[in-house]
Design a protein around this motif. Structure first.
Motif, PDB file in Angstrom:
ATOM      1  N   LYS A   1      15.324  -5.607   3.027  1.00  0.00           N
ATOM      2  CA  LYS A   1      14.133  -5.766   3.858  1.00  0.00           C
ATOM      3  C   LYS A   1      12.893  -5.499   3.016  1.00  0.00           C
ATOM      4  O   LYS A   1      12.821  -4.502   2.291  1.00  0.00           O
ATOM      5  N   LEU A   2      11.925  -6.387   3.123  1.00  0.00           N
ATOM      6  CA  LEU A   2      10.621  -6.194   2.501  1.00  0.00           C
ATOM      7  C   LEU A   2       9.604  -5.957   3.607  1.00  0.00           C
ATOM      8  O   LEU A   2       9.474  -6.772   4.529  1.00  0.00           O
ATOM      9  N   ASN A   3       8.904  -4.831   3.531  1.00  0.00           N
ATOM     10  CA  ASN A   3       7.951  -4.435   4.566  1.00  0.00           C
ATOM     11  C   ASN A   3       6.521  -4.634   4.084  1.00  0.00           C
ATOM     12  O   ASN A   3       6.181  -4.270   2.947  1.00  0.00           O
ATOM     13  N   TYR A   4       5.686  -5.181   4.963  1.00  0.00           N
ATOM     14  CA  TYR A   4       4.270  -5.409   4.675  1.00  0.00           C
ATOM     15  C   TYR A   4       3.462  -4.913   5.875  1.00  0.00           C
ATOM     16  O   TYR A   4       3.537  -5.504   6.954  1.00  0.00           O
ATOM     17  N   THR A   5       2.703  -3.843   5.694  1.00  0.00           N
ATOM     18  CA  THR A   5       1.879  -3.308   6.780  1.00  0.00           C
ATOM     19  C   THR A   5       0.416  -3.612   6.505  1.00  0.00           C
ATOM     20  O   THR A   5      -0.078  -3.383   5.391  1.00  0.00           O
ATOM     21  N   ILE A   6      -0.281  -4.119   7.516  1.00  0.00           N
ATOM     22  CA  ILE A   6      -1.707  -4.412   7.403  1.00  0.00           C
ATOM     23  C   ILE A   6      -2.454  -3.651   8.490  1.00  0.00           C
ATOM     24  O   ILE A   6      -1.945  -3.463   9.601  1.00  0.00           O
ATOM     25  N   PHE A   7      -3.671  -3.210   8.172  1.00  0.00           N
ATOM     26  CA  PHE A   7      -4.504  -2.430   9.077  1.00  0.00           C
ATOM     27  C   PHE A   7      -5.699  -3.267   9.521  1.00  0.00           C
ATOM     28  O   PHE A   7      -6.219  -4.072   8.746  1.00  0.00           O
ATOM     29  N   PRO A   8      -6.179  -3.058  10.735  1.00  0.00           N
ATOM     30  CA  PRO A   8      -7.336  -3.842  11.182  1.00  0.00           C
ATOM     31  C   PRO A   8      -8.643  -3.432  10.526  1.00  0.00           C
ATOM     32  O   PRO A   8      -9.574  -4.236  10.443  1.00  0.00           O
TER      33      PRO A   8
ATOM     34  N   ASP B   1      -8.829  -2.279   4.123  1.00  0.00           N
ATOM     35  CA  ASP B   1      -8.396  -3.440   3.341  1.00  0.00           C
ATOM     36  C   ASP B   1      -7.239  -3.058   2.424  1.00  0.00           C
ATOM     37  O   ASP B   1      -7.374  -2.977   1.193  1.00  0.00           O
ATOM     38  N   ILE B   2      -6.096  -2.857   3.053  1.00  0.00           N
ATOM     39  CA  ILE B   2      -4.909  -2.349   2.364  1.00  0.00           C
ATOM     40  C   ILE B   2      -3.668  -3.018   2.934  1.00  0.00           C
ATOM     41  O   ILE B   2      -3.583  -3.279   4.140  1.00  0.00           O
ATOM     42  N   ILE B   3      -2.712  -3.294   2.057  1.00  0.00           N
ATOM     43  CA  ILE B   3      -1.365  -3.710   2.443  1.00  0.00           C
ATOM     44  C   ILE B   3      -0.402  -2.645   1.912  1.00  0.00           C
ATOM     45  O   ILE B   3      -0.415  -2.330   0.717  1.00  0.00           O
ATOM     46  N   VAL B   4       0.414  -2.087   2.788  1.00  0.00           N
ATOM     47  CA  VAL B   4       1.424  -1.107   2.373  1.00  0.00           C
ATOM     48  C   VAL B   4       2.762  -1.820   2.272  1.00  0.00           C
ATOM     49  O   VAL B   4       3.206  -2.468   3.224  1.00  0.00           O
ATOM     50  N   ARG B   5       3.386  -1.708   1.110  1.00  0.00           N
ATOM     51  CA  ARG B   5       4.640  -2.418   0.863  1.00  0.00           C
ATOM     52  C   ARG B   5       5.746  -1.458   0.447  1.00  0.00           C
ATOM     53  O   ARG B   5       5.496  -0.428  -0.170  1.00  0.00           O
ATOM     54  N   ASN B   6       6.967  -1.814   0.774  1.00  0.00           N
ATOM     55  CA  ASN B   6       8.142  -1.167   0.180  1.00  0.00           C
ATOM     56  C   ASN B   6       9.371  -2.004   0.495  1.00  0.00           C
ATOM     57  O   ASN B   6       9.293  -3.021   1.199  1.00  0.00           O
TER      58      ASN B   6
ATOM     59  N   PRO C   1       9.901   4.189  -2.285  1.00  0.00           N
ATOM     60  CA  PRO C   1       8.614   4.745  -1.836  1.00  0.00           C
ATOM     61  C   PRO C   1       7.648   3.628  -1.463  1.00  0.00           C
ATOM     62  O   PRO C   1       7.789   2.484  -1.903  1.00  0.00           O
ATOM     63  N   GLN C   2       6.669   3.965  -0.669  1.00  0.00           N
ATOM     64  CA  GLN C   2       5.673   2.972  -0.290  1.00  0.00           C
ATOM     65  C   GLN C   2       4.648   2.783  -1.406  1.00  0.00           C
ATOM     66  O   GLN C   2       4.234   3.741  -2.062  1.00  0.00           O
TER      67      GLN C   2
END
Length: 749
Positions: free
Chosen positions: A156-163, A166-171, A302-303
């Motif tokens: 699984k590849l995770n991509y988190t975006i915030f409203p 300006d950041i994408i959190v990946r792990n 880790p993220q």
């Protein structure tokens, strides 16, 4: 917002289900990827400033055959060497460094993870045993599931975006649903392929007592890499890299940054291939890493925190600062004011008794301190840095009435009490070692190196970690401290766990840091009102993961004002002042021997979690008065510095420096100007400010009145008008390493 063929459930993640194209955007940044046809692997399309959400991406397609090995001959599909990939695999037509590598039962290392499905989740992923970004219900996470064609393994590849950040959190998450075990030899948290190599690489490098100095160098063909194999993030290389356009400054230009939420061995890689494509990766260091993925088990990387700014390095820093303050630090510690502390270390070192400590505390109380911290030397028979590490029992020769008696006397002064621990350290002269010598990290059959005359407890052993939790809890429950400083003064050498079987020795480094996290988790859950400060010989384990547990960290053992200016400037690229331990100490400085003005030591230290590190009983009345003013100054600016936007400024004199912090509403600001070496017969100095309201009138130190556009384009004048009192100019004191504080307040015209 809907486009033909594209849908979104949350206005953050847009998906074309027919063509399997994914566009994450918050209106400021865009992260675009798609599934490559036939190959069914993820291709990176774009990361940067926000672009339009299109119904499909065919206008961006690039499929020249190119030379080299072809996965499928005569199909027009170029080799993976020519493709920009999201999570590149090992050994299949791509000769750059891969994001992961897995060894199968037969010794083969070729994987083929292909797209299977996706999910869109509200918020951020939760990990019980790993620090992670949190408190983000309005964020959204895209989860891409890939399945290996040669095994049952899932990825699984995770991509988190915030409203609003300006950041994408990946792990990445590997899962083994099958019956066979596999060896993960490499597993990066994020990989980002960029279409050009016309960047400068920015890193934060140094050593003990000179951490996180800024280095900027052009990219070149081949591999440029930083990292740590020390068992901690280390003083040498912060787990952060940035790629900046050639013309990027502090306030202008494009820059992409990646930092890792991890406290152990890390590796940041830039790989520029012969076609000018740049691969940017971060994650756990491959060196001495071999994780056995047992049946029905998973491995979570880790993220990685990926950010883009078109407003220069300051814009990038604002993204990281906001994320740390709002989504990493424990919510309980996001708003309370930090206490002003006195630490006894440089005042007494190991030579103290109760009366000496109480006398120091009374002096500290007089200059406005709230917290007294007892550092190393209170336990065992510790009169030097040799021995007693692990025997966490009070030294009755120094404190015959016990710690609790001292704590009560400190509390009677209406001050809080803090205590130093180094739970990971172990000496061979202790009862802990004599009773549990197998808990020492390292193979006792071989020579073991020391660091600061000590060894380490095997934190890969959960029994040892739980023992230390009970030992520390016993002390905490008895004396009720308000603050704990957790130190760690040596790196891991001769890595070997007597707890793990021989086939799992490649897991020692990672399991060690998971043990550190576990002890932190148990302590902070049991004692949520204790303020923890992390430390590792200063800034030797200074990373996002530590701030998940401890809302502040000792930035460096070097308290010299000149060195601290450089250290805190570099540190601010990722970390906000609100978490930087920053204290005033004696001169000549104990680390450099340098003499700097007391007011400069104060002015620099207030841009962090403030305190004092020297024997206040030996100060003159004038020095004490100056420190009282310093404490008041810190309290006056506390909320502004802790919650505002921090800017590194670029003075007209390149040998000078300046910091600025603006309130979020742009009504209040503070500037610290650093002059460096004193210059004779100098010209007029000025510095252009940043981030102000151009139409707002500001009063500067109660004197000058200037509009925001004047301050940002003409600059803040640093010299005064001496007409009519010229003698004052010639008689003013001159000194090296001078600083000045300027306060800006919005006023009505």
């Amino acid at each position: 917002m809907m486009k033909q063929g594209v849908f979104s459930l949350n206005n953050l993640i847009y998906i074309n289900q027919d063509k399997l194209e994914f566009h994450l955007t918050n209106g400021h940044i865009s992260y675009i990827m798609k599934v490559m046809p036939k190959i069914k692997q993820l291709e990176s399309v774009y990361f940067g400033k926000a672009v339009h959400v299109r119904d499909d991406l065919h206008n961006l397609d690039e499929y020249e055959p190119g030379s080299g090995c072809q996965i499928f001959p005569n199909t027009g599909i170029a080799s993976l060497e020519h493709r920009r990939q999201e999570y590149p695999t090992y050994g299949s037509t791509d000769f750059r460094k891969p994001a992961f590598e897995i060894k199968y039962e037969d010794g083969d290392k070729i994987s083929n993870f292909q797209y299977d499905s996706y999910q869109v989740l509200d918020g951020t992923p939760f990990y019980k045993d790993m620090p992670h970004v949190r408190y983000a219900d309005d964020a959204a996470t895209l989860v891409i599931l890939l399945k290996d064609q040669y095994s049952d393994l899932e990825l699984k590849l995770n991509y988190t975006i915030f409203p609003d950040i300006d950041i994408i959190v990946r792990n990445a998450e590997f899962f083994n649903p099958g019956k066979n075990a596999y060896h993960i030899l490499s597993a990066k948290s994020a990989s980002l392929d960029l279409p050009t190599s016309n960047y400068d690489l920015v890193t934060l490098n140094g050593a003990w007592a000179r951490e996180r100095h800024v280095n900027r160098t052009p990219l070149r063909p081949g591999i440029q890499e930083i990292g740590s194999v020390r068992g901690a993030t280390g003083h040498i290389h912060d787990p952060f890299i940035a790629l900046a356009d050639k013309n990027t400054t502090q306030n202008l230009g494009n820059v992409i940054g990646i930092t890792l939420m991890y406290s152990g061995n890390h590796q940041e890689t830039i790989d520029v291939n012969t076609y000018g494509t740049t691969r940017m990766m971060t994650g756990i260091n491959d060196a001495d890493f071999d994780w056995i993925l047992e049946p029905m088990s998973n491995f979570v990387t880790p993220q990685a925190v990926v950010s883009f700014s078109d407003k220069g390095f300051n814009g990038l820093s604002h993204n990281y600062h906001d994320l740390i303050r709002d989504h990493i630090i424990e919510k309980h510690w996001q708003n309370p004011k930090r206490p002003v502390l006195i630490n006894n270390w440089e005042a007494t070192y190991y030579d103290f008794n109760e009366e000496k400590l109480v006398k120091l505390a009374k002096e500290a109380k007089d200059i406005g301190c709230d917290l007294f911290v007892l550092d190393d030397g209170w336990f065992g028979h510790r009169t030097t840095d040799s021995g007693s590490m692990g025997d966490w029992e009070v030294d009755k020769d120094k404190l015959p009435d016990g710690l609790d008696h001292l704590v009560n006397r400190i509390h009677d002064l209406d001050m809080k009490f803090g205590l130093w621990f180094e739970p990971e350290a172990l000496s061979k002269d202790t009862d802990l070692y004599k009773g549990h010598n197998s808990w020492l990290l390292g193979n006792n059959k071989k020579h073991l190196s020391q660091g600061r005359n000590q060894y380490l407890v095997d934190f890969a052993n959960p029994v040892a970690v739980n023992f230390l939790f009970k030992k520390m809890s016993k002390i905490i429950d008895k004396i009720h401290p308000d603050y704990i400083k957790w130190d760690m003064n040596r790196n891991i050498t001769e890595p070997y766990s007597n707890y793990l079987p021989k086939e799992e020795q490649g897991e020692v480094f990672h399991r060690y840091i998971l043990g550190v996290y576990h002890l932190y988790q148990m302590l902070t859950e049991k004692y949520p009102d204790i303020l923890f400060e992390s430390c590792a010989g200063g800034g030797g384990r200074y990373d996002l993961a530590m701030f998940y547990y401890a809302p502040q960290a000792w930035t460096s053992d070097d308290t010299d004002a000149y060195e601290r200016w450089q250290i805190q400037t570099g540190t601010s690229y990722v970390y906000p002042p609100a978490i930087m331990g920053s204290h005033v100490s004696i001169v000549p400085n104990h680390q450099t021997g340098r003499v700097t003005p007391l007011h400069s030591r104060v002015n620099i230290a207030i841009f962090g979690t403030y305190g004092y590190e020297f024997d206040l009983t030996k100060l003159s009345p004038d020095e004490k008065e100056e420190l009282k003013k310093g404490t008041k100054q810190l309290r006056h600016f506390h909320d502004l510095i802790f919650k505002g936007d921090f800017y590194r400024l670029e003075p007209s004199n390149p040998n000078h420096g300046a910091w600025e912090v603006n309130s979020k509403d742009k009504k209040h600001a503070v500037v610290c100007y650093f002059y460096g070496l004193s210059e004779p017969n100098h010209g007029y100095y000025h510095v252009k400010l940043a981030g102000l309201d151009p139409n707002q009138l500001y009063e500067v130190n109660g004197k000058r009145k200037l509009y925001g556009d004047e301050l940002m384009n003409i600059g803040l004048p640093l010299t005064e008008d001496f007409r009519g009192h010229e003698d004052d100019y010639w008689s003013q004191a001159k000194t090296d390493f001078d600083t000045k504080i300027f306060e800006l307040k919005a006023i009505n015209e």
